[in-house]
Design a protein around this motif. Structure first.
Motif, mmCIF file in Angstrom:
data_model
loop_
_atom_site.group_PDB
_atom_site.id
_atom_site.type_symbol
_atom_site.label_atom_id
_atom_site.label_comp_id
_atom_site.label_asym_id
_atom_site.label_seq_id
_atom_site.Cartn_x
_atom_site.Cartn_y
_atom_site.Cartn_z
ATOM 1 N N MET A 158 0.831 -1.215 0.000
ATOM 2 C CA MET A 158 0.000 0.000 0.000
ATOM 3 C C MET A 158 0.864 1.264 0.000
ATOM 4 O O MET A 158 0.649 2.176 -0.796
ATOM 5 C CB MET A 158 -0.940 -0.004 1.215
ATOM 6 C CG MET A 158 -2.110 -0.959 1.046
ATOM 7 S SD MET A 158 -2.846 -1.445 2.620
ATOM 8 C CE MET A 158 -3.703 0.022 3.059
ATOM 9 N N VAL A 159 1.853 1.291 0.901
ATOM 10 C CA VAL A 159 2.720 2.479 0.969
ATOM 11 C C VAL A 159 3.473 2.659 -0.348
ATOM 12 O O VAL A 159 3.555 3.775 -0.878
ATOM 13 C CB VAL A 159 3.702 2.364 2.165
ATOM 14 C CG1 VAL A 159 4.854 3.346 2.033
ATOM 15 C CG2 VAL A 159 2.951 2.610 3.474
ATOM 16 N N LEU A 160 3.971 1.568 -0.903
ATOM 17 C CA LEU A 160 4.778 1.684 -2.125
ATOM 18 C C LEU A 160 3.940 2.081 -3.344
ATOM 19 O O LEU A 160 4.461 2.480 -4.365
ATOM 20 C CB LEU A 160 5.557 0.386 -2.370
ATOM 21 C CG LEU A 160 6.675 0.145 -1.331
ATOM 22 C CD1 LEU A 160 7.217 -1.270 -1.422
ATOM 23 C CD2 LEU A 160 7.811 1.148 -1.492
ATOM 24 N N ARG A 161 2.588 1.983 -3.223
ATOM 25 C CA ARG A 161 1.762 2.514 -4.317
ATOM 26 C C ARG A 161 1.094 3.833 -3.897
ATOM 27 O O ARG A 161 0.087 4.249 -4.468
ATOM 28 C CB ARG A 161 0.742 1.486 -4.826
ATOM 29 C CG ARG A 161 -0.367 1.113 -3.872
ATOM 30 C CD ARG A 161 -1.516 0.396 -4.587
ATOM 31 N NE ARG A 161 -2.527 0.039 -3.614
ATOM 32 C CZ ARG A 161 -2.724 -1.191 -3.151
ATOM 33 N NH1 ARG A 161 -1.990 -2.199 -3.576
ATOM 34 N NH2 ARG A 161 -3.654 -1.429 -2.268
ATOM 35 N N ASP A 162 1.641 4.470 -2.869
ATOM 36 C CA ASP A 162 1.216 5.811 -2.434
ATOM 37 C C ASP A 162 -0.172 5.842 -1.803
ATOM 38 O O ASP A 162 -0.899 6.815 -1.942
ATOM 39 C CB ASP A 162 1.297 6.817 -3.603
ATOM 40 C CG ASP A 162 1.140 8.260 -3.126
ATOM 41 O OD1 ASP A 162 1.618 8.574 -2.024
ATOM 42 O OD2 ASP A 162 0.533 9.065 -3.864
ATOM 43 N N GLU A 163 -0.543 4.789 -1.086
ATOM 44 C CA GLU A 163 -1.780 4.865 -0.309
ATOM 45 C C GLU A 163 -1.433 5.459 1.046
ATOM 46 O O GLU A 163 -0.701 4.852 1.836
ATOM 47 C CB GLU A 163 -2.394 3.481 -0.131
ATOM 48 C CG GLU A 163 -3.407 3.184 -1.202
ATOM 49 C CD GLU A 163 -4.290 2.009 -0.849
ATOM 50 O OE1 GLU A 163 -4.274 1.063 -1.656
ATOM 51 O OE2 GLU A 163 -4.967 2.015 0.192
ATOM 52 N N GLN A 164 -1.982 6.617 1.350
ATOM 53 C CA GLN A 164 -1.547 7.377 2.531
ATOM 54 C C GLN A 164 -2.505 7.290 3.709
ATOM 55 O O GLN A 164 -2.267 7.904 4.744
ATOM 56 C CB GLN A 164 -1.350 8.851 2.145
ATOM 57 C CG GLN A 164 -0.329 9.039 1.041
ATOM 58 C CD GLN A 164 -0.007 10.507 0.792
ATOM 59 O OE1 GLN A 164 -0.465 11.382 1.507
ATOM 60 N NE2 GLN A 164 0.779 10.759 -0.254
ATOM 61 N N ARG A 165 -3.593 6.480 3.569
ATOM 62 C CA ARG A 165 -4.660 6.617 4.583
ATOM 63 C C ARG A 165 -4.300 6.078 5.970
ATOM 64 O O ARG A 165 -4.955 6.410 6.936
ATOM 65 C CB ARG A 165 -5.964 6.016 4.088
ATOM 66 C CG ARG A 165 -5.931 4.546 3.788
ATOM 67 C CD ARG A 165 -7.101 4.181 2.894
ATOM 68 N NE ARG A 165 -6.782 3.029 2.091
ATOM 69 C CZ ARG A 165 -7.412 1.878 2.192
ATOM 70 N NH1 ARG A 165 -8.392 1.740 3.056
ATOM 71 N NH2 ARG A 165 -7.059 0.863 1.425
ATOM 72 N N TYR A 166 -3.271 5.239 6.098
ATOM 73 C CA TYR A 166 -2.909 4.747 7.434
ATOM 74 C C TYR A 166 -1.650 5.409 7.978
ATOM 75 O O TYR A 166 -1.119 4.994 8.998
ATOM 76 C CB TYR A 166 -2.711 3.221 7.406
ATOM 77 C CG TYR A 166 -3.976 2.452 7.136
ATOM 78 C CD1 TYR A 166 -4.918 2.255 8.147
ATOM 79 C CD2 TYR A 166 -4.235 1.939 5.869
ATOM 80 C CE1 TYR A 166 -6.085 1.554 7.904
ATOM 81 C CE2 TYR A 166 -5.408 1.242 5.606
ATOM 82 C CZ TYR A 166 -6.325 1.050 6.625
ATOM 83 O OH TYR A 166 -7.473 0.355 6.375
ATOM 84 N N LEU A 167 -1.130 6.429 7.287
ATOM 85 C CA LEU A 167 0.103 7.080 7.748
ATOM 86 C C LEU A 167 -0.140 7.845 9.042
ATOM 87 O O LEU A 167 -1.149 8.540 9.185
ATOM 88 C CB LEU A 167 0.617 8.068 6.702
ATOM 89 C CG LEU A 167 1.213 7.549 5.395
ATOM 90 C CD1 LEU A 167 1.726 8.726 4.580
ATOM 91 C CD2 LEU A 167 2.318 6.539 5.620
ATOM 92 N N HIS A 168 0.790 7.760 9.969
ATOM 93 C CA HIS A 168 0.788 8.593 11.168
ATOM 94 C C HIS A 168 0.961 10.058 10.721
ATOM 95 O O HIS A 168 1.638 10.316 9.719
ATOM 96 C CB HIS A 168 1.962 8.162 12.058
ATOM 97 C CG HIS A 168 1.995 8.851 13.378
ATOM 98 N ND1 HIS A 168 2.559 10.089 13.551
ATOM 99 C CD2 HIS A 168 1.521 8.471 14.598
ATOM 100 C CE1 HIS A 168 2.434 10.444 14.827
ATOM 101 N NE2 HIS A 168 1.812 9.484 15.475
ATOM 102 N N PRO A 169 0.365 11.028 11.452
ATOM 103 C CA PRO A 169 0.498 12.442 11.066
ATOM 104 C C PRO A 169 1.938 12.872 10.793
ATOM 105 O O PRO A 169 2.195 13.683 9.898
ATOM 106 C CB PRO A 169 -0.055 13.183 12.297
ATOM 107 C CG PRO A 169 -1.016 12.230 12.909
ATOM 108 C CD PRO A 169 -0.496 10.846 12.629
ATOM 109 N N LYS A 170 2.880 12.300 11.544
ATOM 110 C CA LYS A 170 4.296 12.612 11.310
ATOM 111 C C LYS A 170 4.707 12.284 9.873
ATOM 112 O O LYS A 170 5.364 13.083 9.199
ATOM 113 C CB LYS A 170 5.120 11.781 12.299
ATOM 114 C CG LYS A 170 6.605 11.745 12.042
ATOM 115 C CD LYS A 170 7.275 10.923 13.129
ATOM 116 C CE LYS A 170 8.704 10.592 12.775
ATOM 117 N NZ LYS A 170 9.360 9.878 13.898
ATOM 118 N N TYR A 171 4.280 11.107 9.397
ATOM 119 C CA TYR A 171 4.675 10.703 8.042
ATOM 120 C C TYR A 171 3.834 11.398 6.974
ATOM 121 O O TYR A 171 4.276 11.531 5.830
ATOM 122 C CB TYR A 171 4.632 9.174 7.911
ATOM 123 C CG TYR A 171 5.654 8.542 8.831
ATOM 124 C CD1 TYR A 171 7.010 8.827 8.687
ATOM 125 C CD2 TYR A 171 5.266 7.708 9.876
ATOM 126 C CE1 TYR A 171 7.952 8.296 9.555
ATOM 127 C CE2 TYR A 171 6.204 7.161 10.746
ATOM 128 C CZ TYR A 171 7.542 7.468 10.578
ATOM 129 O OH TYR A 171 8.480 6.941 11.435
#
Ligand code: ZN
Length: 342
Positions: A158-171
């Motif tokens: 998910m991260v490697l295809r730029d899905e950002q919905r679970y990122l911590h605010p820092k990231y």
């Protein structure tokens, strides 16, 4: 209190908490990138990007090669952990307490294999720290005659295809410094990105299959060797959902019954032991060891044929490490105590 006074109080409270959030300053990094004659280092200090030339201490090769084989025999001891989700302190403490690494965070597990069944990314705020520790330990393990296997989970894809919905605010802040695109933050020109692209998703060690989600009959029907499945998975890294769906093998690998998403061992009321055993026989394996579905502790299902090792580290409170030695499994606790696997 009047209604107006109450509303004012609530508004003031919201304003105050918003100010606190806006004022939280983060440090993150390093993010390293291959340039023509050097490696560029990007650090985030108090939310600001700092660029310098990387001078060490990690060894940075130009290429990271994928495993030629994904099956291992006669490994003397095994440790396995899953779903760290940005909880570096719990991860580190479990490894130290159970003597996989020493107090200085160096490999001390000799010829043993440490297997991480995916989902380092998302939710927590110490993902970068966990990634660099894994990166370093992988090299130290090899030098000691052991091995560290970092298998990819659904959150890596998910991260490697730029899905950002679970990122911590820092990231969510960090990614804004990379044109708001995780595919740039972890591009093939980044050291972590290139390294991640060499990783496998499914391996077998001493007849135990390790992967993030689980094996459904649909995967068996694809008739792929582990090496072929891992090669196919690697081709999908960074692709959009639409691009993945355009290829029937890729679509199946990334479906809800696919190896990185399947939860049937814990959710499918119709799944019976005979089916689990038949799949294991086809893989020439005795047990399957998975993360992805969170449990309060490391647990077994289907007569011990399935071992669930996502011990809810993501909550940031506790966690466990699966250990195998002298033909016996045990649960390694944060204290270093080892409990038998029931
Ligand atoms: Zn998962």
């Amino acid at each position: 209190m009047t209604r107006t006074a109450l509303t004012t109080l609530v508004l003031l409270f919201l304003l105050f908490t918003n100010l606190i959030c806006a004022n939280t300053l983060y440090n993150d990094g390093p993010y390293l990138f291959y340039k023509n004659n050097h490696i560029e280092q990007i650090d985030i200090r108090k939310n600001t990007k700092q660029v310098s030339k990387y001078v060490g201490p990690l060894t940075i090769p130009q290429t990271f090669s994928a495993n030629k084989v994904d099956s291992y025999q006669d490994v003397e001891k095994i440790a396995a952990i899953s779903d760290i989700h940005g909880q570096f302190d719990i991860f580190k403490t479990l490894l130290i307490s159970n003597k996989v690494i020493d107090q200085q965070l160096n490999w001390s597990y000799g010829r043993g294999h440490l297997i991480i069944t995916g989902d380092i990314f998302d939710r927590g705020d110490t993902v970068t720290e966990a990634l660099w520790l894994i990166y370093k330990l992988e090299q130290q393990a090899l030098a000691a005659g052991g091995k560290l296997h970092y298998l990819l989970g659904n959150h890596e894809y998910m991260v490697l295809r730029d899905e950002q919905r679970y990122l911590h605010p820092k990231y969510l802040h960090t990614v804004t410094l990379f044109n708001n695109d995780l595919r740039q933050q972890y591009s093939e020109q980044s050291i972590l990105g290139r390294w991640l692209r060499s990783k496998s998703t499914i391996i077998k060690v001493n007849g135990f299959v390790f992967l993030h989600g689980g094996i459904h009959q649909e995967f068996i029907d694809l008739n792929l060797s582990l090496e072929q499945a891992n090669a196919a998975f690697r081709k999908t890294i960074g692709l959009s959902k639409e691009e993945v769906k355009a290829n029937s093998t890729w679509r199946s690998l990334h479906s809800s019954n696919g190896p990185i998403w399947y939860r049937g061992y814990f959710r499918d009321q119709d799944l019976v032991l005979a089916q689990v055993e038949s799949i294991l026989t086809k893989l020439n394996a005795t047990q399957v060891i998975v993360g992805h579905t969170s449990m309060p502790t490391i647990e077994t299902r289907f007569n011990g044929k399935v071992i669930a090792i996502d011990s809810s580290i993501k909550r940031g409170e506790k966690g466990e490490l699966l250990l195998w030695e002298n033909d016996k499994f045990s649960r390694g606790m944060l204290s270093g105590e080892q409990k038998p696997l029931q």
